[in-house]
Design a protein around this motif. Structure first.
Motif, PDB file in Angstrom:
ATOM      1  N   ARG A   1     -34.300  -3.883   1.010  1.00  0.00           N
ATOM      2  CA  ARG A   1     -34.553  -4.694  -0.288  1.00  0.00           C
ATOM      3  C   ARG A   1     -35.533  -3.814  -0.995  1.00  0.00           C
ATOM      4  NH1 ARG A   1     -36.849  -7.802   3.871  1.00  0.00           N
ATOM      5  NH2 ARG A   1     -39.082  -7.250   2.962  1.00  0.00           N
TER       6      ARG A   1
ATOM      7  N   ILE B   1     -48.912 -11.286   4.337  1.00  0.00           N
ATOM      8  CA  ILE B   1     -47.885 -12.464   3.862  1.00  0.00           C
ATOM      9  C   ILE B   1     -48.304 -13.544   3.866  1.00  0.00           C
ATOM     10  CG2 ILE B   1     -45.496 -13.342   4.741  1.00  0.00           C
ATOM     11  CD1 ILE B   1     -45.473 -10.408   3.527  1.00  0.00           C
TER      12      ILE B   1
ATOM     13  N   VAL C   1     -46.823  -3.951  -0.422  1.00  0.00           N
ATOM     14  CA  VAL C   1     -47.603  -4.156   1.185  1.00  0.00           C
ATOM     15  C   VAL C   1     -46.949  -2.715   2.080  1.00  0.00           C
ATOM     16  CG1 VAL C   1     -45.447  -5.382   1.624  1.00  0.00           C
ATOM     17  CG2 VAL C   1     -47.679  -5.617   3.226  1.00  0.00           C
TER      18      VAL C   1
ATOM     19  N   TYR D   1     -49.741  -6.491   8.346  1.00  0.00           N
ATOM     20  CA  TYR D   1     -48.475  -6.800   7.375  1.00  0.00           C
ATOM     21  C   TYR D   1     -48.665  -8.454   7.399  1.00  0.00           C
ATOM     22  CZ  TYR D   1     -43.371  -6.585   5.598  1.00  0.00           C
ATOM     23  OH  TYR D   1     -42.357  -6.399   5.104  1.00  0.00           O
TER      24      TYR D   1
ATOM     25  N   HIS E   1     -36.668  -3.249  -5.275  1.00  0.00           N
ATOM     26  CA  HIS E   1     -37.933  -4.029  -5.623  1.00  0.00           C
ATOM     27  C   HIS E   1     -39.161  -3.033  -5.383  1.00  0.00           C
ATOM     28  CE1 HIS E   1     -40.556  -7.629  -5.085  1.00  0.00           C
ATOM     29  NE2 HIS E   1     -40.994  -7.193  -3.808  1.00  0.00           N
TER      30      HIS E   1
ATOM     31  N   VAL F   1     -35.334  -9.627  -5.123  1.00  0.00           N
ATOM     32  CA  VAL F   1     -36.502 -10.305  -4.385  1.00  0.00           C
ATOM     33  C   VAL F   1     -37.215 -11.179  -5.483  1.00  0.00           C
ATOM     34  CG1 VAL F   1     -38.783 -10.168  -3.183  1.00  0.00           C
ATOM     35  CG2 VAL F   1     -37.065  -8.606  -2.595  1.00  0.00           C
TER      36      VAL F   1
HETATM   37  O1  LIG Z   1     -41.087  -7.235   1.045  1.00  0.00           O
HETATM   38  C1  LIG Z   1     -40.876  -8.182   0.136  1.00  0.00           C
HETATM   39  O2  LIG Z   1     -39.431  -8.252   0.008  1.00  0.00           O
HETATM   40  C2  LIG Z   1     -41.474  -8.678  -0.628  1.00  0.00           C
HETATM   41  C3  LIG Z   1     -42.879  -8.321  -0.883  1.00  0.00           C
HETATM   42  C4  LIG Z   1     -43.977  -8.796  -0.214  1.00  0.00           C
HETATM   43  C5  LIG Z   1     -45.185  -8.203  -0.518  1.00  0.00           C
HETATM   44  C6  LIG Z   1     -44.718  -7.026  -1.286  1.00  0.00           C
HETATM   45  O3  LIG Z   1     -45.169  -5.977  -1.569  1.00  0.00           O
HETATM   46  O4  LIG Z   1     -43.343  -7.018  -1.301  1.00  0.00           O
END
Ligand SMILES: O=C(O)CC1=CCC(=O)O1
Length: 242
Positions: free
Chosen positions: A124, A157, A11, A153, A210, A186
């Motif tokens: 994260r 979500i 995202v 965003y 992540h 995550v």
């Molecule tokens: O942002 C996060 O921790 C998890 C996440 C939601 C959408 C994405 O691409 O990562």
């Protein structure tokens, strides 16, 4: 025609987020509300994003999906199986854990704006060492998030709050390489759960948090190249690799 490499990022990320990787020629997808694109006019859904990709890409693609991108890759493979030759799914999940909480987070984002979400996301998405190892990549993500629309965003979500492919994963008969970031906190256990359900999957762990493609671009590039060689050499279907 050989399969095209299709890149689906996390995202907020645009097509430039792949620039630190060493990849064969590829198509970097940009979601509605991301990069220069306006938000989805009729609302963003996981199915709608997958269908739009299918309407544009050539006959077959090798899909690389990270985080949100890995979710979209699953919908593409389930809704348009003929268009997917193989997948690399990294730091992603088969189901969102708490849809109600995600929906209320999305509503809160729309009123608070992006500001409160940027530093926690960097924490994260990257290991602590990232500002020394990949400073330009961290700066790119931070700058992108500062310019990003909180509504866009929140659209992602809210769409992800409905995500659950668990009962359908056994239908995906394509070779899949799963990638765990060793420092990804995550959705812990989510890649193992995908590995258990996807009939033709193998799994790698590499250093990274992540957003492993930006946190460890060299390591992730190597996995993608290995995956493409595996698939080109006829990835042994029906065999579970560990
Ligand atoms: O942002 C996060 O921790 C998890 C996440 C939601 C959408 C994405 O691409 O990562």
């Amino acid at each position: 025609m050989t399969a095209e490499l299709l890149l689906l990022p996390g995202v907020t990320q645009d097509a430039l987020v792949w620039q630190w990787m060493d990849l064969p020629p590829a198509r970097a997808w940009v979601y509605p509300g991301h990069g220069d694109r306006g938000r989805a006019q009729d609302g963003l859904t996981l199915e709608g994003v997958a269908d739009e990709i299918w309407s544009v890409v050539p006959t077959q693609v090798d899909v690389v999906g990270v985080a949100f991108g890995g979710v979209i890759a699953q919908y593409l493979a389930l809704r348009h199986p003929e268009s997917v030759r193989s997948m690399v799914l990294a730091c992603t999940t088969a189901a969102s854990e708490d849809g109600q909480r995600m929906r209320s987070n999305a509503e809160e984002m729309r009123t608070r704006g992006m500001g409160p979400y940027i530093e926690p996301a960097i924490g994260r998405w990257f290991r602590r060492s990232a500002r020394e190892r990949v400073p330009d990549a961290v700066a790119h993500i931070e700058n992108t998030m500062q310019e990003f629309s909180a509504d866009a965003y929140a659209d992602v979500i809210a769409a992800m709050s409905e995500h659950d492919t668990r009962s359908r994963l056994s239908r995906i008969d394509r070779p899949v390489t799963l990638v765990k970031g060793e420092q990804d906190r995550v959705g812990e256990g989510a890649i193992d759960a995908l590995h258990a359900e996807l009939p033709h999957s193998r799994m790698f762990s590499i250093p990274g948090a992540h957003m492993v493609h930006v946190d460890n671009p060299g390591g992730f590039s190597a996995v993608i190249r290995d995956h493409l060689a595996w698939v080109d050499n006829g990835a042994p279907l029906g065999k579970k690799l560990g």
